[in-house]
Design an enzyme around this catalytic site. Structure first.
Site, mmCIF file in Angstrom:
data_model
loop_
_atom_site.group_PDB
_atom_site.id
_atom_site.type_symbol
_atom_site.label_atom_id
_atom_site.label_comp_id
_atom_site.label_asym_id
_atom_site.label_seq_id
_atom_site.Cartn_x
_atom_site.Cartn_y
_atom_site.Cartn_z
ATOM 1 N N GLU A 146 -19.754 -4.976 -3.709
ATOM 2 C CA GLU A 146 -18.351 -5.336 -3.514
ATOM 3 C C GLU A 146 -18.096 -6.808 -3.849
ATOM 4 O O GLU A 146 -17.145 -7.141 -4.554
ATOM 5 C CB GLU A 146 -17.957 -5.028 -2.067
ATOM 6 C CG GLU A 146 -16.529 -5.340 -1.693
ATOM 7 C CD GLU A 146 -15.519 -4.319 -2.177
ATOM 8 O OE1 GLU A 146 -14.347 -4.447 -1.805
ATOM 9 O OE2 GLU A 146 -15.901 -3.400 -2.912
ATOM 10 N N GLU A 183 -12.343 0.346 -10.187
ATOM 11 C CA GLU A 183 -11.952 -0.659 -11.184
ATOM 12 C C GLU A 183 -12.885 -0.733 -12.388
ATOM 13 O O GLU A 183 -12.442 -0.985 -13.519
ATOM 14 C CB GLU A 183 -11.838 -2.033 -10.522
ATOM 15 C CG GLU A 183 -10.686 -2.163 -9.553
ATOM 16 C CD GLU A 183 -10.972 -1.558 -8.187
ATOM 17 O OE1 GLU A 183 -10.011 -1.313 -7.418
ATOM 18 O OE2 GLU A 183 -12.166 -1.310 -7.883
ATOM 19 N N ASP A 213 -4.739 -9.587 -7.570
ATOM 20 C CA ASP A 213 -5.097 -8.770 -8.727
ATOM 21 C C ASP A 213 -3.934 -8.135 -9.479
ATOM 22 O O ASP A 213 -3.686 -8.427 -10.657
ATOM 23 C CB ASP A 213 -6.113 -7.696 -8.323
ATOM 24 C CG ASP A 213 -5.726 -6.956 -7.044
ATOM 25 O OD1 ASP A 213 -4.636 -7.212 -6.504
ATOM 26 O OD2 ASP A 213 -6.525 -6.114 -6.591
ATOM 27 N N GLU A 232 0.824 -1.207 0.000
ATOM 28 C CA GLU A 232 0.000 0.000 0.000
ATOM 29 C C GLU A 232 0.862 1.262 0.000
ATOM 30 O O GLU A 232 0.542 2.242 -0.688
ATOM 31 C CB GLU A 232 -0.940 0.012 1.207
ATOM 32 C CG GLU A 232 -1.988 -1.088 1.215
ATOM 33 C CD GLU A 232 -3.081 -0.888 0.167
ATOM 34 O OE1 GLU A 232 -3.055 0.138 -0.540
ATOM 35 O OE2 GLU A 232 -3.962 -1.765 0.063
ATOM 36 N N THR A 271 -1.254 0.636 -10.399
ATOM 37 C CA THR A 271 -2.539 0.130 -9.926
ATOM 38 C C THR A 271 -3.307 1.147 -9.090
ATOM 39 O O THR A 271 -4.472 0.936 -8.773
ATOM 40 C CB THR A 271 -2.339 -1.172 -9.126
ATOM 41 O OG1 THR A 271 -3.584 -1.847 -8.971
ATOM 42 C CG2 THR A 271 -1.714 -0.892 -7.766
#
Length: 569
Positions: free
Chosen positions: A428, A473, A314, A180, A560
Site C-alpha cells: 500500500e 489502480e 488523486d 465516496e 474514478t
C-alpha cells in the site's frame, strides 16, 4: 429515447414523473431492453420513492444565476484506442483469461448475495457483513455495471430492482461522505442507466443527486467533506478549512453526467463553481500549477506546502482530462489545467528509482515546498498507480506523445513493484531510493546498504504499509495503456498480476485484503473486501481480456470508481 427531466420542477411534478416512469418501465417490451422478442418477459425494474424528498429542502444560500451545461456539437476528438486488428476480437487465450476473471467475480458476487445482500460490504473471511457507506448496499450499487458488462443479466436485473428501492432516508448515520457517496452510489446508478437504459435507475440517481446537491448549500457554494443531514436542513453548513483537495474537486464527472441526462443545469452549476475555483488558484499555490493536498475551501486558500498525486489529491487530477472528454471538448479550461499541472508533476513529483538493473521506471512521489526549494520524497502509493493511465489518456487526447511514454513508464513501474515482492503484490505504501534525474543512475551498493532495508527487494527503503487491499489502480493503468498502445505483452503482465492476486487473497467466501505482501507461503487475511474489488479491480481485469469494443475508450469515460459514462456524440 425518453425525454430528459424538465429543468424546473416541483415536488408534485416529481411524484408525477415517478408514477409515469413506473408505468413506462412496467410496459416496456423485452425487445426494447435488447432481448430477442421470443424470450419471455422479465419482471420490470422496480422503483420505490424514498421516504424523504431532498429536493424540497429550503436552499439557504441559493446559487442565483446558474451556469448552464455546455451544449452543442462536441469538438472533433483524436482517436484514443489503438487500431486493433481482428485477432484482438477473437483471441482464444484472452477469451480463456476473461472467463477466469468472470468466474472470480461470480464467486464473490454469489457470496455477497448469500451473506451480505443489501449491506454495504461482505466480510470475506467470516462471511459476515458490515455497513460503511450509509447502509445503502454499496457493493450492490457499485457492481451494477460490472454485472451488465460481464453479461450476467439476470443478476443485473435483480440487483437493479433492489437498487431502485433504496431509501436514502433509511440510514442510522447522521451524514455521508460526499466524495465516496458520489463516486460509488451516484456514479454506479448513472453508469448502470447509461448501459441498460433502465429509467428506474436514473430516477433513483436523481433522488440521490438532490440529496448530495444540498452539500453545495454553503455561504460560498463550496461543499464540505461530510454532508451532515441536520446541518443541510437548517442551513448551518460550511466548507472545510483543511479538506482533501480531491473531495470537492472530484464530483465533476458524476454531477455533469446527471445534468446531461436530466437536463437540469443546477447539477452542472454546482461543480462548475469548483472548476472556476481551481482555475483561479492554480497559479497561486506554493507550487504553481498544482493544488496542495489539503485545501481551505471555506476561505478559498491554497497555502498548504504538500503536493502529491496519491491519497487525498488523486482524482482531482484524474478528472481534468476526463471532464474534457465528457464535455466533448466544449470547455477548454480542463485541458489548460491538465497541461499546466502535468508540467509541474513531471518536474517535481515523478521520480526514477535506483534499481540494480537500471530499469527505466517512474513512480509518483510527494513534493514539499520549503524555504530552500522543492523537495521530492520518493514515497510510493498503490493509490497513485492510476497516474500511468492518466498520463497515457491525456497524452493521446491532447497529442502529447511524451505523456503516453511517461504513462507507460509509470504503469510498468507499478507492475514491476508487484512482481518484486514474494506474493507478487505491491504494498500500500513504500519508499525507494531516488535517482537524481529521470535519466537514471548507476546502482550504488553502498548507498543501498546504508539507506535500504535488507529484508526488502533491492531498491526499496521501506514498506511502511505492507498491506494489499484489493486495489485496482495498477491494473487500471495497465488496461488503459493496452487499449491505447495495443501492446500485447501488457495482457500477459495483467494475467500474472491476476493470478498472484487470486493466490494471495482467496478465502472460502470470496477475496480479502491481506496484511503483508512480504510473506512467503500463506498470507494473513484482514476480513475486508471493499466494493471496488467488484466495481473496479475485476472489471479492469475483465476488460483487458475483452474485445476492444467492449467499453471502448472512444465511446465511454470511466469515473474514478470505474463506472463508464457515455461520451457525447
Amino acid at each position: 429515447m425518453l425525454r430528459p427531466f424538465p429543468r424546473r420542477r416541483t415536488a408534485s411534478r416529481l411524484l408525477l414523473v415517478a408514477a409515469l416512469i413506473a408505468i413506462v418501465v412496467f410496459l416496456r417490451r423485452p425487445l426494447l431492453l435488447g432481448y430477442p422478442a421470443s424470450l419471455p418477459p422479465r419482471a420490470p425494474t422496480r422503483f420505490k420513492k424514498s421516504t424523504f424528498d431532498w429536493s424540497t429542502v429550503e436552499e439557504h444560500n441559493p446559487a442565483g444565476s446558474l451556469v448552464p451545461l455546455p451544449r452543442g456539437k462536441p469538438k472533433e476528438a483524436r482517436r484514443i484506442q489503438h487500431d486493433f486488428d481482428s485477432r484482438a476480437r477473437n483471441d482464444p487465450v484472452s477469451n480463456a483469461r476473461r472467463v477466469a476473471v468472470r468466474n472470480a467475480f461470480i464467486r464473490s458476487w454469489n457470496s455477497y448475495k448469500e451473506h451480505a445482500w443489501l449491506r454495504d460490504e461482505l466480510l470475506p473471511v467470516t462471511g459476515a457483513a458490515k455497513d460503511t457507506f450509509g447502509g445503502w448496499a454499496a457493493t450492490l450499487v457499485d457492481s451494477l455495471d460490472t454485472l451488465w458488462i460481464m453479461d450476467l443479466k439476470p443478476d443485473f436485473y435483480e440487483a437493479a430492482s433492489a437498487a431502485g428501492e433504496i431509501d436514502w432516508n433509511n440510514t442510522t448515520d447522521t451524514g455521508v461522505n460526499v466524495f465516496e457517496t458520489t463516486i460509488r452510489h451516484l456514479g454506479g446508478l448513472l453508469s448502470a442507466y447509461d448501459l441498460s437504459g433502465e429509467m428506474a435507475l436514473l430516477v433513483k440517481a436523481k433522488e440521490l443527486g438532490d440529496m448530495l446537491y444540498t452539500a453545495f448549500d454553503t455561504p460560498n457554494r463550496m461543499p464540505p467533506f461530510w454532508l451532515t443531514f441536520d446541518h443541510a436542513k437548517d442551513g448551518t453548513q460550511k466548507a472545510g478549512t483543511h479538506d482533501p483537495s480531491a473531495s470537492p474537486a472530484s464530483l465533476s464527472l458524476e454531477f455533469t453526467r446527471l445534468a446531461q441526462l436530466t437536463g437540469e443545469d443546477k447539477y452542472y452549476d454546482a461543480i462548475d463553481r469548483i472548476r472556476a475555483f481551481l482555475v483561479r488558484t492554480q497559479g497561486q499555490s506554493q507550487l504553481p500549477g498544482m493544488w496542495p493536498t489539503m485545501i481551505n475551501f471555506r476561505d478559498e486558500e491554497v497555502s498548504d506546502k504538500h503536493f502529491c498525486l496519491g491519497a487525498l489529491a488523486d482524482s482531482l487530477y484524474e478528472y481534468l482530462p476526463k471532464m474534457h472528454l465528457l464535455l466533448g471538448g466544449l470547455d477548454e479550461s480542463y485541458e489548460v489545467m491538465y497541461r499546466a499541472a502535468m508540467d509541474v508533476v513531471v518536474e517535481h513529483v515523478l521520480f526514477r528509482p535506483m534499481l540494480p538493473n537500471n530499469e527505466d521506471l517512474l513512480f509518483p512521489g510527494t513534493a514539499t515546498v520549503q524555504n530552500d526549494g522543492v523537495h521530492i520524497a520518493p514515497d510510493g502509493q498503490h493509490l497513485a498507480c492510476f497516474v500511468g493511465g492518466m498520463f497515457a489518456l491525456g497524452g493521446r487526447m491532447f497529442g502529447i506523445d511524451d505523456h503516453v511514454e511517461i504513462g507507460e513508464r509509470v504503469a510498468r513501474g507499478c507492475a514491476w513493484a508487484y512482481q518484486a515482492f514474494p506474493t507478487g503484490l505491491m504494498p500500500e505504501l513504500f519508499s525507494m531510493i531516488r535517482c537524481p534525474s529521470a535519466a537514471g543512475c548507476e546502482w550504488d551498493e553502498k548507498k543501498w546498504i546504508s539507506e535500504g532495508d535488507p529484508s526488502l527487494p533491492k531498491g526499496f527503503r521501506n514498506a511502511r504499509d505492507p498491506r494489499y487491499i484489493l486495489r485496482p489502480e495498477a491494473i487500471e493503468s495497465v488496461f488503459i495503456l493496452y487499449r491505447i498502445t495495443g501492446k500485447k505483452e501488457l495482457q500477459d503482465i495483467a494475467w500474472t498480476m491476476f493470478q498472484h492476486i487470486m493466490t494471495a487473497t482467496e478465502t472460502p467466501y470470496a477475496n480479502s485484503a491481506i496484511k503483508d505482501v512480504r510473506v512467503t507461503g500463506e498470507t494473513e487475511k484482514e476480513d475486508s473486501m471493499e466494493s471496488f474489488w467488484l466495481s473496479e479491480t475485476l472489471k479492469y481485469f475483465y476488460l483487458i481480456f475483452s474485445p476492444p469494443d467492449v467499453i471502448s475508450l472512444d465511446e465511454y469515460v470511466l469515473n474514478t470508481e470505474a463506472h463508464p459514462f457515455r461520451r457525447p456524440k
